[in-house]
Motif scaffolding. Sequence first.
Motif, PDB file in Angstrom:
ATOM      1  N   MET A 108      60.634  87.882  67.377  1.00 47.85           N
ATOM      2  CA  MET A 108      60.836  86.832  66.388  1.00 47.85           C
ATOM      3  C   MET A 108      60.400  87.280  64.994  1.00 47.85           C
ATOM      4  SD  MET A 108      62.353  84.767  68.188  1.00 47.85           S
ATOM      5  CE  MET A 108      62.640  83.726  66.756  1.00 47.85           C
ATOM      6  N   ALA A 109      59.410  88.173  64.932  1.00 50.46           N
ATOM      7  CA  ALA A 109      58.989  88.665  63.616  1.00 50.46           C
ATOM      8  C   ALA A 109      60.020  89.631  63.027  1.00 50.46           C
ATOM      9  CB  ALA A 109      57.632  89.355  63.738  1.00 50.46           C
ATOM     10  N   LEU A 110      60.623  90.461  63.881  1.00 50.99           N
ATOM     11  CA  LEU A 110      61.601  91.437  63.385  1.00 50.99           C
ATOM     12  C   LEU A 110      63.007  90.861  63.264  1.00 50.99           C
ATOM     13  CD1 LEU A 110      60.445  94.595  65.408  1.00 50.99           C
ATOM     14  CD2 LEU A 110      59.915  94.001  63.037  1.00 50.99           C
ATOM     15  N   HIS A 111      63.326  89.894  64.124  1.00 49.58           N
ATOM     16  CA  HIS A 111      64.680  89.309  64.120  1.00 49.58           C
ATOM     17  C   HIS A 111      64.569  87.794  64.136  1.00 49.58           C
ATOM     18  CE1 HIS A 111      66.218  93.340  65.048  1.00 49.58           C
ATOM     19  NE2 HIS A 111      65.259  93.423  65.965  1.00 49.58           N
ATOM     20  N   PRO A 112      64.226  87.187  63.039  1.00 52.83           N
ATOM     21  CA  PRO A 112      64.050  85.720  63.013  1.00 52.83           C
ATOM     22  C   PRO A 112      65.344  84.959  63.218  1.00 52.83           C
ATOM     23  CG  PRO A 112      63.885  86.644  60.803  1.00 52.83           C
ATOM     24  CD  PRO A 112      63.943  87.809  61.731  1.00 52.83           C
ATOM     25  N   THR A 118      65.395  81.860  74.235  1.00 52.00           N
ATOM     26  CA  THR A 118      66.346  82.571  75.090  1.00 52.00           C
ATOM     27  C   THR A 118      65.655  83.063  76.358  1.00 52.00           C
ATOM     28  OG1 THR A 118      67.534  83.278  73.119  1.00 52.00           O
ATOM     29  CG2 THR A 118      68.015  84.455  75.172  1.00 52.00           C
ATOM     30  N   PHE A 119      66.328  82.866  77.491  1.00 47.79           N
ATOM     31  CA  PHE A 119      65.773  83.273  78.781  1.00 47.79           C
ATOM     32  C   PHE A 119      65.933  84.782  78.981  1.00 47.79           C
ATOM     33  CE2 PHE A 119      66.977  84.459  83.129  1.00 47.79           C
ATOM     34  CZ  PHE A 119      65.790  84.196  83.785  1.00 47.79           C
ATOM     35  N   ARG A 140      70.426  85.858  78.617  1.00 48.25           N
ATOM     36  CA  ARG A 140      71.685  85.206  78.260  1.00 48.25           C
ATOM     37  C   ARG A 140      72.216  85.676  76.911  1.00 48.25           C
ATOM     38  NH1 ARG A 140      68.645  80.814  80.529  1.00 48.25           N
ATOM     39  NH2 ARG A 140      69.524  80.219  82.564  1.00 48.25           N
ATOM     40  N   ASP A 141      71.346  86.215  76.061  1.00 47.43           N
ATOM     41  CA  ASP A 141      71.774  86.738  74.748  1.00 47.43           C
ATOM     42  C   ASP A 141      71.675  88.257  74.802  1.00 47.43           C
ATOM     43  OD1 ASP A 141      72.165  87.481  72.140  1.00 47.43           O
ATOM     44  OD2 ASP A 141      70.970  85.838  71.301  1.00 47.43           O
ATOM     45  N   TYR A 147      66.474  93.746  72.371  1.00 46.35           N
ATOM     46  CA  TYR A 147      65.305  93.782  71.491  1.00 46.35           C
ATOM     47  C   TYR A 147      64.028  93.428  72.255  1.00 46.35           C
ATOM     48  CZ  TYR A 147      68.787  93.827  67.737  1.00 46.35           C
ATOM     49  OH  TYR A 147      69.826  94.154  66.934  1.00 46.35           O
ATOM     50  N   PHE A 148      64.139  92.485  73.173  1.00 47.60           N
ATOM     51  CA  PHE A 148      62.960  92.066  73.942  1.00 47.60           C
ATOM     52  C   PHE A 148      62.445  93.201  74.825  1.00 47.60           C
ATOM     53  CE2 PHE A 148      60.750  90.139  77.502  1.00 47.60           C
ATOM     54  CZ  PHE A 148      59.912  89.219  76.863  1.00 47.60           C
TER      55      PHE A 148
END
Length: 702
Positions: A108-112, A118-119, A140-141, A147-148
């Motif tokens: 979330m910090a790098l890709h707000p 998202t699961f 799902r994304d 990224y995760f």
Amino acid sequence: MSELPFKEAEKEFDWSEMLHAWIFRARIVFRRLWWVFILTIGAGLGYQAYMELNRDPLYVSSARMIIDGRIELPEGANYVELLSNFWGTQMELMQSPMVKRRAKERVMALHPELSADTFVRISVSQSSDANIFRLVAEGRDPKYTQYFLDALMYEYLNYKKERRAASSENTFVSVMEKVLEYQHQIEDLEQQRLDFQNENNIVFLQEQGNNAGAYLAELNAKAASLRTQLRLLTRMDLKAAGKDGHEMTPLMESILAENDEEFAEARRTVDKLNAELSEFQIYMKPKHPKIIALKREIERKDNMLNIYRRQSVTQLAQRQEQLTKNLADVDEMIDEQEQEALKFSRLLAEFERIGSRLESVTKIHSRLLSSIQQIEFTNDVAQEVISVLEPATPAFQPPGNTAKQLFTGGVAGIALGAGILFVFAVMDSRLVSVDDLTARFDAPVLGIIPLQKQQDGRVEMLKGNDERLMFAESCRNIRSSLLFMDREGPAPKTILITSSVPAEGKSTLTGNLAITLAFASAKILAVDADLRRGHMHDAFGVKNNDGLTGLLTNHTLDPKNVIQATDVEGLDVITCGDYPERPGELLMSRRFDEIFDALKDDYDYILYDCPPVLATDDTPSFATKADAVLFIVRSNYTRTRQIKNAVDTLSLRGIKIRGFILNFVDNREPSHYYYKYYDYYSYRSYKPGAGREEDKRNKSKV
């Protein structure tokens, strides 16, 4: 004696028989409830199909991490990681909620622009032939999933670094606290040693201690010498030796000779004179002047020697007293010197103890300082053994495995159906076998009737050359049980046959039992006492004109006009006739007793086919007039509760059931196997011209 092996064998539990019985029951339940499997399998397939059609698409991204091995650091500076359950620990750490939370915050910090809800599902596995972790993310994304996974590996490595740094820092602080503590101890011990040296001259203490030790050794040697002399004088017993007439021991003589030269000289003179006397006595007479002179000289010398002895004993006694006093003085000096030496030794020991403690604390302090240097050096070197081998791949949507999902749904449906059938089987109280019947009720089982094919809803009656061998032999078995029921008394003449509920086959069995008894050259009368729904006339193919109802209501009617002969020799029947309004009162009437008391003389056996016990009250009231009551139980149909209620109803009227007959038994039931041998032993009697092929077919039945 011959029955003993058989009785011992009966005690053994037959697992194969139990398994066979369970399989048989399962087959029965399946035949009854097979449609349950269709419903459960359909439900399982439908659920899986619904989930497959309505599930959100999942995207998969994978990455790999490798273990590079241990980094060799200088001696004493190795970073050691616990290897116990290493693989499992690292895999659990990668999938821990804390690392996932940190990975989510990093994404979330790098890709707000991406959604935070998202699961993503993470799975970690170990390669079987390499030191590699394989990480798979499903989400799902597709972008968020990739990224995760990258953020997860990054945060996992950062977390391990932080833990190592925190561990090193905690260790550094602990060691530094110990260094300061030992530094204070060193300073205190040095000050104690300095104060001691100021108060005491160490060189003087050492010299005084050495001198005191040497002087103490000299005093101890002197005391030992005095004790030796005193011990010798004590053993001489000088007080006794100083008395007149007391002879001295050789030891005392030698001691006196050593301490007194005049005594020794006098002793030698006496010995020399005694030697001369002995020599003169050889060739001189006793009264020779020389011998007399020698004796006088010897006597004078002995007197002088005694004087010397008394003087020496007195001197030795004085010497003993002097030695005792000297020894006491020396012992007192030894005590004083020991106290002095002990004081010097204590002071020197205290000084050495301070020095030893100072040396020990100094060594520990030096090792701790070395440990601090090693910790500082270790923190400056990267020591992580796990690193990223391949970053997360772009997420893709894998093809769905519909066949696997449907197979899983089918298997789940089968398992659910089996569970439902098992519950029904456990809750089902229907009696299936003789074992079930004998386990629940005390009355004996007179026989079992195998399941037969029906025509127009009825089982065909037995014939003289009936090919239903198992069925015929089963009826003969019941006949034998009935004939030998009361071996000590008269056999029952009037037999009532009933059941608990309708459709258990009592009317058919009554007719076949009557036929079997007639085959044994007995005169039989079968009476249809079911005045509500009797249909024995259909089974025997006779008319149902007046019947039992007409015989009981019309007092002018002769029983001979009601009794009808059948095709079986010796078998007559009385049908039920019309259905009256109050059949129970007719069966309990006095006319019934008068008619059938008279008929007992004309027939060997009278069989009554009565209504079910739980259907009406006719049978419990009428059963008191019969000699024996036979109870029909239909296999896989009648429930235990129904039989129990019927038996209790009869027991309240004082009626005891003489035996059970298990009807409609499946010949595949384990306890029914022995009836199949009737086919084998009876086949040729009914088929005398049977060929080899028929013989083989008959054996295959067995």
